[in-house]
Motif scaffolding. Structure first.
Motif, mmCIF file in Angstrom:
data_model
loop_
_atom_site.group_PDB
_atom_site.id
_atom_site.type_symbol
_atom_site.label_atom_id
_atom_site.label_comp_id
_atom_site.label_asym_id
_atom_site.label_seq_id
_atom_site.Cartn_x
_atom_site.Cartn_y
_atom_site.Cartn_z
ATOM 1 N N TYR A 98 48.686 29.348 38.350
ATOM 2 C CA TYR A 98 47.782 28.715 39.321
ATOM 3 C C TYR A 98 47.362 29.703 40.406
ATOM 4 C CZ TYR A 98 47.958 23.995 37.474
ATOM 5 O OH TYR A 98 47.808 22.890 36.682
ATOM 6 N N LEU A 99 48.295 30.515 40.890
ATOM 7 C CA LEU A 99 47.925 31.490 41.913
ATOM 8 C C LEU A 99 46.980 32.544 41.356
ATOM 9 C CD1 LEU A 99 51.220 32.033 43.925
ATOM 10 C CD2 LEU A 99 49.082 31.036 44.728
ATOM 11 N N SER A 100 47.229 32.970 40.142
ATOM 12 C CA SER A 100 46.360 33.966 39.516
ATOM 13 C C SER A 100 44.946 33.412 39.339
ATOM 14 C CB SER A 100 46.945 34.393 38.176
ATOM 15 O OG SER A 100 46.133 35.338 37.552
ATOM 16 N N GLU A 101 44.842 32.209 38.809
ATOM 17 C CA GLU A 101 43.538 31.574 38.639
ATOM 18 C C GLU A 101 42.874 31.299 39.985
ATOM 19 O OE1 GLU A 101 41.670 30.948 35.863
ATOM 20 O OE2 GLU A 101 43.201 32.173 34.895
ATOM 21 N N SER A 102 43.673 30.956 40.982
ATOM 22 C CA SER A 102 43.137 30.702 42.318
ATOM 23 C C SER A 102 42.544 31.965 42.919
ATOM 24 C CB SER A 102 44.238 30.168 43.234
ATOM 25 O OG SER A 102 44.717 28.939 42.761
ATOM 26 N N GLN A 103 43.239 33.078 42.721
ATOM 27 C CA GLN A 103 42.735 34.347 43.228
ATOM 28 C C GLN A 103 41.400 34.690 42.574
ATOM 29 O OE1 GLN A 103 45.314 37.687 42.594
ATOM 30 N NE2 GLN A 103 44.067 39.032 43.837
ATOM 31 N N VAL A 104 41.303 34.477 41.270
ATOM 32 C CA VAL A 104 40.047 34.737 40.556
ATOM 33 C C VAL A 104 38.950 33.800 41.059
ATOM 34 C CG1 VAL A 104 38.921 34.614 38.288
ATOM 35 C CG2 VAL A 104 41.174 35.676 38.501
ATOM 36 N N SER A 105 39.303 32.541 41.272
ATOM 37 C CA SER A 105 38.331 31.562 41.749
ATOM 38 C C SER A 105 37.793 31.946 43.123
ATOM 39 C CB SER A 105 38.985 30.179 41.799
ATOM 40 O OG SER A 105 38.092 29.232 42.316
ATOM 41 N N GLU A 106 38.681 32.350 44.021
ATOM 42 C CA GLU A 106 38.238 32.753 45.353
ATOM 43 C C GLU A 106 37.385 34.022 45.289
ATOM 44 O OE1 GLU A 106 38.729 30.933 48.430
ATOM 45 O OE2 GLU A 106 39.026 29.581 46.751
ATOM 46 N N ALA A 107 37.735 34.947 44.391
ATOM 47 C CA ALA A 107 36.932 36.160 44.232
ATOM 48 C C ALA A 107 35.522 35.814 43.744
ATOM 49 C CB ALA A 107 37.614 37.131 43.264
ATOM 50 N N VAL A 112 29.658 35.208 44.999
ATOM 51 C CA VAL A 112 28.435 34.408 45.020
ATOM 52 C C VAL A 112 27.946 34.193 46.457
ATOM 53 C CG1 VAL A 112 29.436 32.077 44.958
ATOM 54 C CG2 VAL A 112 27.284 32.521 43.830
ATOM 55 N N MET A 113 28.869 34.076 47.404
ATOM 56 C CA MET A 113 28.467 33.954 48.806
ATOM 57 C C MET A 113 27.855 35.261 49.305
ATOM 58 S SD MET A 113 31.596 31.889 50.523
ATOM 59 C CE MET A 113 31.233 30.280 51.184
ATOM 60 N N GLU A 114 28.482 36.383 48.962
ATOM 61 C CA GLU A 114 27.934 37.679 49.372
ATOM 62 C C GLU A 114 26.533 37.884 48.796
ATOM 63 O OE1 GLU A 114 30.984 40.334 47.998
ATOM 64 O OE2 GLU A 114 31.995 40.350 49.945
ATOM 65 N N ALA A 115 26.344 37.504 47.544
ATOM 66 C CA ALA A 115 25.022 37.640 46.918
ATOM 67 C C ALA A 115 23.989 36.788 47.653
ATOM 68 C CB ALA A 115 25.090 37.251 45.441
ATOM 69 N N ARG A 135 34.073 34.539 55.772
ATOM 70 C CA ARG A 135 35.276 35.056 56.452
ATOM 71 C C ARG A 135 36.489 34.199 56.108
ATOM 72 N NH1 ARG A 135 31.543 35.992 60.489
ATOM 73 N NH2 ARG A 135 31.989 34.035 61.534
ATOM 74 N N ASP A 136 36.335 32.891 56.157
ATOM 75 C CA ASP A 136 37.432 31.985 55.840
ATOM 76 C C ASP A 136 37.853 32.140 54.376
ATOM 77 O OD1 ASP A 136 39.256 29.830 56.429
ATOM 78 O OD2 ASP A 136 37.933 28.548 55.221
ATOM 79 N N THR A 137 36.893 32.270 53.493
ATOM 80 C CA THR A 137 37.189 32.416 52.064
ATOM 81 C C THR A 137 37.923 33.725 51.802
ATOM 82 O OG1 THR A 137 35.250 31.092 51.518
ATOM 83 C CG2 THR A 137 36.177 32.421 49.750
ATOM 84 N N ARG A 138 37.538 34.789 52.486
ATOM 85 C CA ARG A 138 38.240 36.069 52.324
ATOM 86 C C ARG A 138 39.685 35.968 52.795
ATOM 87 N NH1 ARG A 138 33.133 39.135 54.354
ATOM 88 N NH2 ARG A 138 32.259 39.870 52.382
ATOM 89 N N LEU A 139 39.916 35.262 53.891
ATOM 90 C CA LEU A 139 41.284 35.073 54.376
ATOM 91 C C LEU A 139 42.119 34.306 53.353
ATOM 92 C CD1 LEU A 139 40.667 34.247 58.144
ATOM 93 C CD2 LEU A 139 41.686 36.324 57.193
ATOM 94 N N CYS A 140 41.531 33.274 52.778
ATOM 95 C CA CYS A 140 42.232 32.504 51.742
ATOM 96 C C CYS A 140 42.527 33.382 50.529
ATOM 97 C CB CYS A 140 41.399 31.295 51.320
ATOM 98 S SG CYS A 140 41.264 30.019 52.585
ATOM 99 N N HIS A 141 41.576 34.208 50.147
ATOM 100 C CA HIS A 141 41.757 35.105 49.003
ATOM 101 C C HIS A 141 42.899 36.081 49.276
ATOM 102 C CE1 HIS A 141 40.687 38.703 46.529
ATOM 103 N NE2 HIS A 141 40.597 37.763 45.614
#
Length: 156
Positions: A98-107, A112-115, A135-141
């Motif tokens: 779950y953590l691995s998939e979560s990291q990929v999901s946040e990435a 897509v936000m940066e684009a 910024r918040d998403t990067r912190l979560c990642h």
């Protein structure tokens, strides 16, 4: 009124919504699976689900301001990853999976936000809102990556 697929701004914003929905689905499944076995991980996944729900809500408002309709589903890639991620939780360590998939999901969400921000056609207010969410998403990642590294170090 514009439809879901008209206009590059609406498409860019709807892509963010789709990816955030993918993440929310992953986190909701993780919370259901991990709440009893690992309450700390369940709480983290709950926080992530809430964060992605806020992204969906805020970006949906931006889509409406553009005259479009927010998408109501995730992406095909997210559904495929979700299936294989679920399979990994069955066959291996569910917490690490779950953590691995979560990291990929946040990435994916960060990309897509940066684009969308780089798109340059979204307007100052929209870009400001996306920057704050980014910024918040990067912190979560970063938090996910740290937790995943810790769990992998404990599990030889």
């Amino acid at each position: 009124m514009k439809t879901i697929n008209t206009g590059p701004r609406v498409r860019a914003l709807n892509q963010i919504i789709g990816v955030a929905r993918d993440g929310h689905d992953l986190y909701a499944r993780g919370v259901a699976d991990m709440q009893d076995n690992n309450p700390n991980l369940g709480a983290l996944l709950m926080r992530m689900a809430e964060s992605n729900a806020r992204v969906v809500d805020r970006v949906s408002g931006l889509v409406r301001l553009e005259g479009g309709r927010p998408v109501r589903h995730g992406t095909i890639a997210g559904h495929v990853r979700g299936y294989f991620g679920w399979l990994g939780t069955v066959l291996g360590d569910a917490g690490i999976q779950y953590l691995s998939e979560s990291q990929v999901s946040e990435a994916r969400l960060i990309r897509v936000m940066e684009a969308a921000v780089r798109h340059g056609d979204l307007g100052e207010d929209t870009c400001g809102t996306l920057d704050a969410m980014l910024r918040d998403t990067r912190l979560c990642h970063d938090d996910m990556r740290g937790r995943l590294d810790t769990m992998r170090a404990r599990d030889p």
